[in-house]
Design a protein around this motif. Structure first.
Motif, mmCIF file in Angstrom:
data_model
loop_
_atom_site.group_PDB
_atom_site.id
_atom_site.type_symbol
_atom_site.label_atom_id
_atom_site.label_comp_id
_atom_site.label_asym_id
_atom_site.label_seq_id
_atom_site.Cartn_x
_atom_site.Cartn_y
_atom_site.Cartn_z
ATOM 1 N N CYS A 8 -2.636 7.890 -15.666
ATOM 2 C CA CYS A 8 -1.709 8.771 -14.959
ATOM 3 C C CYS A 8 -1.032 7.985 -13.835
ATOM 4 O O CYS A 8 -1.699 7.271 -13.088
ATOM 5 C CB CYS A 8 -2.436 9.982 -14.382
ATOM 6 N N GLU A 9 0.282 8.137 -13.720
ATOM 7 C CA GLU A 9 1.029 7.400 -12.704
ATOM 8 C C GLU A 9 1.882 8.357 -11.895
ATOM 9 O O GLU A 9 2.506 9.267 -12.443
ATOM 10 C CB GLU A 9 1.920 6.334 -13.353
ATOM 11 N N HIS A 10 1.903 8.122 -10.579
ATOM 12 C CA HIS A 10 2.799 8.888 -9.717
ATOM 13 C C HIS A 10 3.484 7.939 -8.756
ATOM 14 O O HIS A 10 2.855 7.076 -8.143
ATOM 15 C CB HIS A 10 2.048 9.945 -8.918
ATOM 16 N N ARG A 11 4.798 8.136 -8.612
ATOM 17 C CA ARG A 11 5.606 7.388 -7.662
ATOM 18 C C ARG A 11 6.217 8.371 -6.671
ATOM 19 O O ARG A 11 6.750 9.406 -7.076
ATOM 20 C CB ARG A 11 6.712 6.612 -8.389
ATOM 21 N N THR A 12 6.149 8.027 -5.401
ATOM 22 C CA THR A 12 6.746 8.902 -4.397
ATOM 23 C C THR A 12 8.269 8.897 -4.554
ATOM 24 O O THR A 12 8.840 7.941 -5.086
ATOM 25 C CB THR A 12 6.356 8.448 -2.983
ATOM 26 N N PRO A 13 8.931 9.955 -4.106
ATOM 27 C CA PRO A 13 10.384 10.032 -4.241
ATOM 28 C C PRO A 13 11.082 8.812 -3.633
ATOM 29 O O PRO A 13 10.725 8.353 -2.552
ATOM 30 C CB PRO A 13 10.741 11.315 -3.476
ATOM 31 N N GLY A 14 12.059 8.287 -4.344
ATOM 32 C CA GLY A 14 12.814 7.146 -3.862
ATOM 33 C C GLY A 14 12.140 5.808 -4.081
ATOM 34 O O GLY A 14 12.607 4.783 -3.565
ATOM 35 N N TYR A 15 11.060 5.818 -4.871
ATOM 36 C CA TYR A 15 10.326 4.562 -5.092
ATOM 37 C C TYR A 15 11.228 3.523 -5.762
ATOM 38 O O TYR A 15 11.978 3.825 -6.696
ATOM 39 C CB TYR A 15 9.101 4.821 -5.974
ATOM 40 N N GLN A 16 11.159 2.280 -5.245
ATOM 41 C CA GLN A 16 11.879 1.156 -5.835
ATOM 42 C C GLN A 16 10.972 -0.068 -5.831
ATOM 43 O O GLN A 16 10.155 -0.239 -4.910
ATOM 44 C CB GLN A 16 13.157 0.845 -5.049
ATOM 45 N N GLU A 17 11.114 -0.905 -6.837
ATOM 46 C CA GLU A 17 10.309 -2.124 -6.919
ATOM 47 C C GLU A 17 10.974 -3.232 -6.088
ATOM 48 O O GLU A 17 11.649 -4.109 -6.606
ATOM 49 C CB GLU A 17 10.133 -2.551 -8.370
ATOM 50 N N THR A 18 10.743 -3.164 -4.797
ATOM 51 C CA THR A 18 11.311 -4.151 -3.886
ATOM 52 C C THR A 18 10.368 -5.344 -3.751
ATOM 53 O O THR A 18 9.251 -5.351 -4.287
ATOM 54 C CB THR A 18 11.529 -3.529 -2.502
ATOM 55 N N GLN A 19 10.794 -6.357 -3.000
ATOM 56 C CA GLN A 19 9.994 -7.565 -2.822
ATOM 57 C C GLN A 19 8.904 -7.405 -1.782
ATOM 58 O O GLN A 19 8.018 -8.248 -1.677
ATOM 59 C CB GLN A 19 10.908 -8.730 -2.405
ATOM 60 N N TRP A 20 8.947 -6.320 -0.995
ATOM 61 C CA TRP A 20 7.967 -6.140 0.075
ATOM 62 C C TRP A 20 6.867 -5.194 -0.415
ATOM 63 O O TRP A 20 6.989 -3.972 -0.310
ATOM 64 C CB TRP A 20 8.657 -5.576 1.321
ATOM 65 N N ALA A 21 5.854 -5.762 -0.999
ATOM 66 C CA ALA A 21 4.824 -4.954 -1.659
ATOM 67 C C ALA A 21 3.421 -5.370 -1.220
ATOM 68 O O ALA A 21 3.156 -6.546 -0.940
ATOM 69 C CB ALA A 21 4.940 -5.083 -3.178
ATOM 70 N N GLN A 22 2.544 -4.383 -1.183
ATOM 71 C CA GLN A 22 1.128 -4.602 -0.909
ATOM 72 C C GLN A 22 0.345 -3.729 -1.890
ATOM 73 O O GLN A 22 0.637 -2.532 -2.026
ATOM 74 C CB GLN A 22 0.799 -4.214 0.537
ATOM 75 N N SER A 23 -0.618 -4.315 -2.597
ATOM 76 C CA SER A 23 -1.296 -3.555 -3.651
ATOM 77 C C SER A 23 -2.760 -3.954 -3.742
ATOM 78 O O SER A 23 -3.183 -4.980 -3.202
ATOM 79 C CB SER A 23 -0.619 -3.772 -5.006
ATOM 80 N N ALA A 24 -3.535 -3.108 -4.464
ATOM 81 C CA ALA A 24 -4.948 -3.378 -4.719
ATOM 82 C C ALA A 24 -5.333 -2.720 -6.037
ATOM 83 O O ALA A 24 -4.852 -1.621 -6.368
ATOM 84 C CB ALA A 24 -5.835 -2.845 -3.589
ATOM 85 N N LEU A 25 -6.185 -3.392 -6.793
ATOM 86 C CA LEU A 25 -6.650 -2.856 -8.074
ATOM 87 C C LEU A 25 -7.752 -1.832 -7.857
ATOM 88 O O LEU A 25 -8.559 -1.948 -6.931
ATOM 89 C CB LEU A 25 -7.159 -3.984 -8.966
ATOM 90 N N VAL A 26 -7.801 -0.852 -8.742
ATOM 91 C CA VAL A 26 -8.879 0.136 -8.752
ATOM 92 C C VAL A 26 -9.849 -0.264 -9.861
ATOM 93 O O VAL A 26 -9.463 -0.327 -11.033
ATOM 94 C CB VAL A 26 -8.339 1.557 -8.989
ATOM 95 N N MET A 27 -11.098 -0.515 -9.488
ATOM 96 C CA MET A 27 -12.093 -0.995 -10.437
ATOM 97 C C MET A 27 -13.249 0.000 -10.539
ATOM 98 O O MET A 27 -13.672 0.583 -9.527
ATOM 99 C CB MET A 27 -12.636 -2.357 -10.011
ATOM 100 N N VAL A 28 -13.750 0.189 -11.750
ATOM 101 C CA VAL A 28 -14.939 1.020 -11.987
ATOM 102 C C VAL A 28 -15.866 0.254 -12.912
ATOM 103 O O VAL A 28 -15.517 0.014 -14.076
ATOM 104 C CB VAL A 28 -14.576 2.388 -12.598
ATOM 105 N N GLU A 29 -17.008 -0.152 -12.389
ATOM 106 C CA GLU A 29 -18.018 -0.874 -13.166
ATOM 107 C C GLU A 29 -17.404 -2.077 -13.886
ATOM 108 O O GLU A 29 -17.634 -2.296 -15.077
ATOM 109 C CB GLU A 29 -18.699 0.074 -14.160
ATOM 110 N N GLY A 30 -16.606 -2.841 -13.149
ATOM 111 C CA GLY A 30 -16.000 -4.041 -13.698
ATOM 112 C C GLY A 30 -14.783 -3.809 -14.564
ATOM 113 O O GLY A 30 -14.166 -4.764 -15.047
ATOM 114 N N GLU A 31 -14.369 -2.555 -14.733
ATOM 115 C CA GLU A 31 -13.213 -2.221 -15.564
ATOM 116 C C GLU A 31 -12.029 -1.866 -14.668
ATOM 117 O O GLU A 31 -12.153 -1.081 -13.725
ATOM 118 C CB GLU A 31 -13.545 -1.037 -16.467
ATOM 119 N N GLU A 32 -10.874 -2.443 -14.970
ATOM 120 C CA GLU A 32 -9.661 -2.122 -14.215
ATOM 121 C C GLU A 32 -9.110 -0.785 -14.718
ATOM 122 O O GLU A 32 -8.688 -0.664 -15.860
ATOM 123 C CB GLU A 32 -8.619 -3.226 -14.405
ATOM 124 N N VAL A 33 -9.112 0.222 -13.841
ATOM 125 C CA VAL A 33 -8.711 1.565 -14.256
ATOM 126 C C VAL A 33 -7.474 2.065 -13.513
ATOM 127 O O VAL A 33 -7.008 3.177 -13.782
ATOM 128 C CB VAL A 33 -9.865 2.574 -14.046
#
Length: 363
Positions: free
Chosen positions: A69-94
């Motif tokens: 499931c994916e949700h993007r806030t209104p006005g979301y754009q893939e700009t160059q100024w990004a900060q992210s983190a993976l969500v992991m469950v028991e070694g699986e990227e979810v």
């Protein structure tokens, strides 16, 4: 004085950021407590909490990807100024949590982002992983409860049918035969030896049926003689009834001080494994091994049957086998152990259960 005012402003700004961080984590925790919230709504709520918790919320947008499931806030754009983190469950990227700025902002510790925001987004990813893990566990528990209820009701129906269709009918015939022996007004009593023998055989059959039902519900030798003897006799009867070569071996159980709960759960695992073999495997040889070797007790059940693909979606005919595997897995978990399954089409099936043995203080 100006330096003091500047220091005060920095402190106030830092406190505001900390309050936003705490508010973000608190808001996500509250979302997690809503069991009625769908995965998509959860992703939406987390994304909104992220967007308004960064240093420049008016320029921020967020994206949350969680279990498909994916949700993007209104006005979301893939700009160059990004900060992210993976969500992991028991070694699986979810999933993934991500914050972007729509415009260039003053440089800070990580591009335009604060070091504290890195800590926060990592904490949000970890918290979301914990939420997903808890939801999965809750769904497994609900599914197990449904399956156990269905299995219990199916067993009750089976017993009711056998009592009604076989035992009650035989008792009715026995009653009629006894009435004939006693004789009715105007009729000679049926006292022939063959007639009496038939009634005796019928009574013996009824007794056997009732004992079989009782034994299926609770084998008396399990409590009286222990797991090793009960499992051995179960395998012996199974081999005789099915015409199979069943090899049972047991080592080290006599020295263990297992409580009845552990014994009955291990016995049921063996019983369920043999039932699956009878229904689905088409096997000619079965091997059952119970061995206690510190720090574990290991149960293995192997057959040379048709096998199956564990990753394949079960057919309607395979639902009973799936329920049986689920039951065995949960019984192993109940004992603090592990359940392993290896099978492939044409290659038989191997089940391994490993549980911790009681310590010396419990023996």
């Amino acid at each position: 004085m100006a330096q003091l005012i500047t220091s005060h402003q920095r402190t106030c700004n830092a406190l505001k950021e900390r309050v936003k961080e705490l508010g973000c984590l608190y808001g996500i925790t509250r979302l997690a407590q809503r069991e009625d919230l769908s995965a998509l709504k959860l992703a939406q709520g987390v994304a909104e909490e992220l967007r308004r918790s960064w240093q420049y919320p008016e320029l921020a947008c967020a994206r949350v990807l969680s279990e498909g499931c994916e949700h993007r806030t209104p006005g979301y754009q893939e700009t160059q100024w990004a900060q992210s983190a993976l969500v992991m469950v028991e070694g699986e990227e979810v999933g993934l949590v991500e914050v972007r700025y729509l415009e260039q902002c003053p440089p800070s510790d990580e591009g335009p982002f604060l070091a504290e925001e890195r800590h926060l987004i990592d904490a949000v990813a970890e918290l979301l992983g914990q939420i997903i893990r808890a939801r999965r566990a809750g769904e497994r528990l609900r599914r197990l409860s449904r399956e156990l209820i269905k299995a219990r009701e199916a067993e009750r129906q089976r017993i009711a049918r056998e009592l009604h269709d076989k035992t009650a009918q035989d008792l009715s015939l026995l009653k009629i035969g006894i009435e004939e022996l006693l004789g009715r007004p105007g009729q000679p009593p049926g006292t022939g030896e063959s007639h009496v023998r038939r009634l005796v055989d019928m009574a013996a059959g009824i007794i056997s049926e009732v004992r079989g039902l009782s034994y299926a519900l609770m084998p008396p030798e399990l409590e009286q003689l222990g797991l090793a003897t009960a499992a051995s006799r179960l395998c012996l009867r199974f081999g005789d009834e099915q015409g199979l070569d069943v090899d049972f071996s047991c080592e080290g159980l006599d020295a263990l001080g297992m409580d009845f709960e552990a014994q009955i759960n291990l016995y049921r695992i063996v019983q369920e494994a043999l039932t699956n073999i009878r229904r689905h495997a088409g096997a000619t040889r079965v091997r059952v091994l119970l061995v206690a070797t510190h720090p574990s007790l290991i149960l293995r059940v192997e057959d040379d049957g048709t096998g199956f693909d564990p990753s394949a979606r079960p057919t309607e005919d395979g639902e009973h086998a799936r329920m049986g595997l689920l039951s065995m897995r949960e019984r192993a978990r109940l004992l603090g152990g592990t359940f392993g399954l290896r099978s492939r089409p044409g290659g038989g099936t191997r089940i391994k259960v490993e549980i911790p043995v009681p310590g010396e203080g419990n023996a």
